[in-house]
Motif scaffolding. Structure first.
Motif, PDB file in Angstrom:
ATOM      1  N   PRO A 336       0.816  -1.225   0.000  1.00 51.57           N
ATOM      2  CA  PRO A 336       0.000   0.000   0.000  1.00 51.57           C
ATOM      3  C   PRO A 336       0.844   1.268   0.000  1.00 51.57           C
ATOM      4  O   PRO A 336       1.873   1.353   0.675  1.00 51.57           O
ATOM      5  N   THR A 337       0.403   2.238  -0.782  1.00 46.75           N
ATOM      6  CA  THR A 337       0.976   3.583  -0.756  1.00 46.75           C
ATOM      7  C   THR A 337      -0.006   4.493  -0.035  1.00 46.75           C
ATOM      8  O   THR A 337      -1.185   4.550  -0.400  1.00 46.75           O
ATOM      9  N   TYR A 338       0.478   5.179   0.984  1.00 44.93           N
ATOM     10  CA  TYR A 338      -0.382   6.049   1.788  1.00 44.93           C
ATOM     11  C   TYR A 338       0.385   7.322   2.095  1.00 44.93           C
ATOM     12  O   TYR A 338       1.525   7.498   1.656  1.00 44.93           O
ATOM     13  N   VAL A 339      -0.232   8.234   2.824  1.00 40.58           N
ATOM     14  CA  VAL A 339       0.424   9.488   3.196  1.00 40.58           C
ATOM     15  C   VAL A 339       0.900   9.363   4.639  1.00 40.58           C
ATOM     16  O   VAL A 339       0.093   9.141   5.548  1.00 40.58           O
ATOM     17  N   ALA A 340       2.205   9.483   4.844  1.00 38.37           N
ATOM     18  CA  ALA A 340       2.800   9.242   6.153  1.00 38.37           C
ATOM     19  C   ALA A 340       3.162  10.558   6.840  1.00 38.37           C
ATOM     20  O   ALA A 340       3.954  11.332   6.297  1.00 38.37           O
ATOM     21  N   PRO A 341       2.630  10.827   8.030  1.00 35.48           N
ATOM     22  CA  PRO A 341       3.051  12.021   8.780  1.00 35.48           C
ATOM     23  C   PRO A 341       4.550  12.030   9.055  1.00 35.48           C
ATOM     24  O   PRO A 341       5.159  13.100   9.139  1.00 35.48           O
ATOM     25  N   GLN A 342       5.144  10.835   9.197  1.00 35.54           N
ATOM     26  CA  GLN A 342       6.573  10.761   9.543  1.00 35.54           C
ATOM     27  C   GLN A 342       7.467  11.310   8.443  1.00 35.54           C
ATOM     28  O   GLN A 342       8.615  11.689   8.708  1.00 35.54           O
ATOM     29  N   VAL A 343       6.990  11.314   7.206  1.00 36.79           N
ATOM     30  CA  VAL A 343       7.794  11.836   6.096  1.00 36.79           C
ATOM     31  C   VAL A 343       7.180  13.135   5.579  1.00 36.79           C
ATOM     32  O   VAL A 343       7.123  13.392   4.388  1.00 36.79           O
TER      33      VAL A 343
END
Length: 680
Positions: A336-343
């Motif tokens: 899965p490709t998602y939006v990561a707060p960490q990056v």
């Protein structure tokens, strides 16, 4: 009756999906999350966080928490307060935004004081000021109403330039001395973006505005907002929508506590087809939509509920059933490709999710990527992929013909099947399609997996490493690969590369791999960690007994006329010809029981082999009489796994010497065992 049924038919047809997803005009489950024929369109996060300088830029609406920039509405220098100052006005959020949580300059997080002045070095030298207006009716409705902008440009930015109903950002940059230009404005004025809370979502159940991250609320806004939507609340099954909202808000376990089951943040262009935006939100909550018998649009989130209708064998007129998935369609691993707060709220890959049962039945398949861009938690992305794989790889698929009883299935998403002679005792099935020809009802079914909706904290995997600030010293881009490791004790084999890097602020390190000698495109590797001066990447599962090449470089993707385009910003560091051997453990040597032969006759040998997990085959080798094993050549293979194995081979009149050696599936061999030397 509400007109949502005909509207959905027209909308899905207009979007290129066709009538295949609507097998009846009403009351059919639209299994969009699993059976979608085309991936939803729309902007990607890297596009949303980039300033747009276009006279026909799309109007973007934001719901939930997203990082965004905007279209440049005004850009000009002026003298203000005795300083030469650049004014840059961005139109960010159509329909407004509720808050700014974090500012970014050129992709780097920065801090501001109470008046919006940047306090983070080196931009604090530029007297840079960042401000925003909500653009919400009754609360800073005119997004372009900045007094100092009008004062600096009274004839260019007037009272008529209102940007009403648009959330905006105004950034001002003061000129700096020559000694600071290279440090503060090395590439011109920095691009501005911000982590924002978008518009409040329209809640069709009671007409209220809800500010939050619930995908059911966001879906309600997309389809039923009085300004931007296409439906009225009367067109929607509000009870199902309310249940979906509660299901999304329910707590599930996560590392260190609990989290909401499903959350979302989405940015979409108002020109995007509503079906695409709705599809993304349904995917984000494991949801599905269907039309009720009353002609209303109903939705549900990915939460298991047992079926309430059961088909008995006596109800069935005809039946066909077979394997759940055809070989050509089998997918056993999703990435899965998602939006990561960490990056910094950009795209990232969560850990690959495997269907262990499907792999046990069919073997490892090619991993498939899946976009879940409204999702903002790695655990949620993994949970959704677990559900998707269960629906993509059902144990059984059936088509049944029913008479009047089949009409009871109208509006149902699930049904239980009770045919004990086939081993089906109240087994749940998804209703994948339903057709009524006036006499009979044909129902397409795929077996459901209730366990796929369960989730534990241990299943979540690891989030991406948190990005750290890179020293803004000399502008260097260097990377070195220090180790290449084949991992064989963690499922299918894969390779991890590690190394060191030195980079400048905002640089992105990338790694790719492909088979040695292949003409196919390079494949991106999964970033395990890129922090400080070290990095680690891993591949997808690799094929045994293959060679692979690797490269590491600084770069980025952009969207061009031909699709996603890769831009390399440094010379790649390349490692070629890395062998993959899945099993490095050889079997035990064969044990010879008896052997006989003479020159010009046949050699006969009887032996036993190691029948453990490392055994695959045994080879008989021959060399000239008195010669060492190093000069021997293979005569033949034996795959026999009997308690005793016998092999024969002719002995030349000049004599010969024979050996046996066993191998595993990765062709790792045991030590050779001499059979005998038969001189002339």
């Amino acid at each position: 009756m509400p007109q949502v049924g005909p509207w959905l038919v027209a909308t899905w047809k207009a979007g290129g999906i066709g009538a295949a997803l609507l097998k009846t005009a009403a009351a059919v489950a639209i299994n969009m999350a699993v059976a979608k024929l085309t991936a939803p369109g729309g902007p990607r996060p890297q596009e949303i966080t980039t300033e747009l300088r276009s006279s026909n830029a799309k109007r973007i609406r934001h719901l939930g928490r997203v990082r965004a920039s905007g279209a440049v509405m005004f850009w000009e220098w002026a003298y203000a307060g005795g300083e030469r100052r650049l004014f840059k006005l961005l139109a960010v959020a159509q329909g407004g935004m509720n808050n700014v949580l974090q500012w970014y300059l050129d992709g780097e997080p920065v801090e501001v004081d109470a008046n919006g002045y940047v306090t983070t070095a080196p931009w604090n030298k530029g007297n840079i000021r960042l401000r925003w207006r909500k653009g919400i009716q009754g609360d800073q409705w005119d997004g372009g109403n900045y007094a100092d902008l009008r004062a600096a440009f009274p004839s260019q930015w007037t009272e008529a330039h209102r940007l009403r109903g648009v959330g905006t950002i105004l950034a001002t940059f003061d000129a700096v001395g020559d000694e600071d230009i290279a440090e503060v404005y090395s590439g011109g004025e920095p691009e501005v973006s911000a982590l924002i809370e978008g518009a409040s979502g329209y809640w069709a159940v009671d007409g209220s505005a809800i500010n939050g991250r619930n995908p059911a609320v966001h879906l309600s806004d997309v389809v039923a907002n009085p300004v931007y939507g296409a439906l009225a609340p009367s067109d929607i099954d509000l009870a199902s929508l309310d249940v979906a909202r509660s299901d999304c808000n329910a707590d599930v376990p996560t590392d260190g506590g609990t989290r909401s089951r499903y959350q979302s943040g989405i940015s979409y262009a108002l020109s995007d087809p509503i079906k695409d935006t709705a599809q993304k939100l349904l995917d984000a909550m494991g949801g599905r939509a269907w039309i009720t018998p009353e002609g209303k649009l109903a939705v549900e989130a990915g939460v298991w509920r047992a079926p309430t209708v059961m088909i008995e064998e006596r109800h069935i007129v005809e039946m066909e059933y077979g394997a759940g998935t055809e070989r050509i369609n089998r997918v056993t691993t999703l990435v899965p490709t998602y939006v990561a707060p960490q990056v910094r709220w950009q795209e990232a890959n969560a850990d690959p999710v495997e269907d262990a049962d499907a792999i046990a039945r069919w073997g490892e398949g090619q991993p498939k990527g899946v976009d879940l861009l409204p999702v903002q938690h790695h655990g949620q992305a993994g949970h959704l992929c677990k559900q998707m794989l269960a629906r993509m790889n059902p144990d059984r698929r059936m088509t049944v013909k029913l008479r009047a009883f089949g009409l009871r299935l109208i509006g149902e998403r699930l049904v239980a099947l009770n045919i004990p002679r086939l081993g089906l005792v109240s087994v749940p099935f998804w209703i994948d399609g339903l057709e009524f020809d006036g006499t009979n009802v044909m129902v397409d079914l795929i077996e459901a997996e209730p366990a796929s909706f369960g989730w534990t904290a241990e299943e979540e995997g690891e989030p991406p490493a948190v990005l750290t600030d890179i020293d803004r010293g000399a502008a260097t881009r260097d990377a070195a690969i220090t180790s290449v490791t084949l991992i064989t004790n963690d499922g299918p084999p894969y390779i991890r590369i590690e190394g060191t890097l030195s980079a400048q602020r905002g640089d992105q390190l990338m790694a790719q791999f492909r088979r040695t000698g292949s003409a196919l495109a390079w494949t991106d590797m999964i970033s395990e960690a890129t922090a400080g001066n070290g990095f680690s990447f891993r591949t997808m599962p690799l094929g045994d007994l293959s060679e692979y090449d690797f490269r590491v470089f600084f770069g980025r993707y952009s969207n061009g006329s031909g699709g996603r385009e890769l831009h390399m910003l440094s010379v790649p560091v390349v490692v070629n010809g890395v062998d993959v051997v899945a099993n490095g453990n050889p079997p035990d040597e064969p044990v010879i029981i008896s052997s006989s032969g003479s020159a010009g006759d046949n050699m006969i040998v009887t032996f036993t082999v190691d029948l453990g997990a490392n055994y695959h085959r045994t080879g008989l080798y021959r060399a000239a009489s008195g010669a060492p094993f190093g000069s021997a050549t293979l005569v033949k293979w034996s795959f026999d796994q009997s308690s005793q194995v016998t092999m024969t081979a002719p002995i030349p009149p000049s004599g010969a010497r024979f050996w046996l050696r066993s191998e595993n599936q990765s062709q790792v061999g045991s030590d050779p065992v001499e059979v005998g030397d038969y001189p002339a």
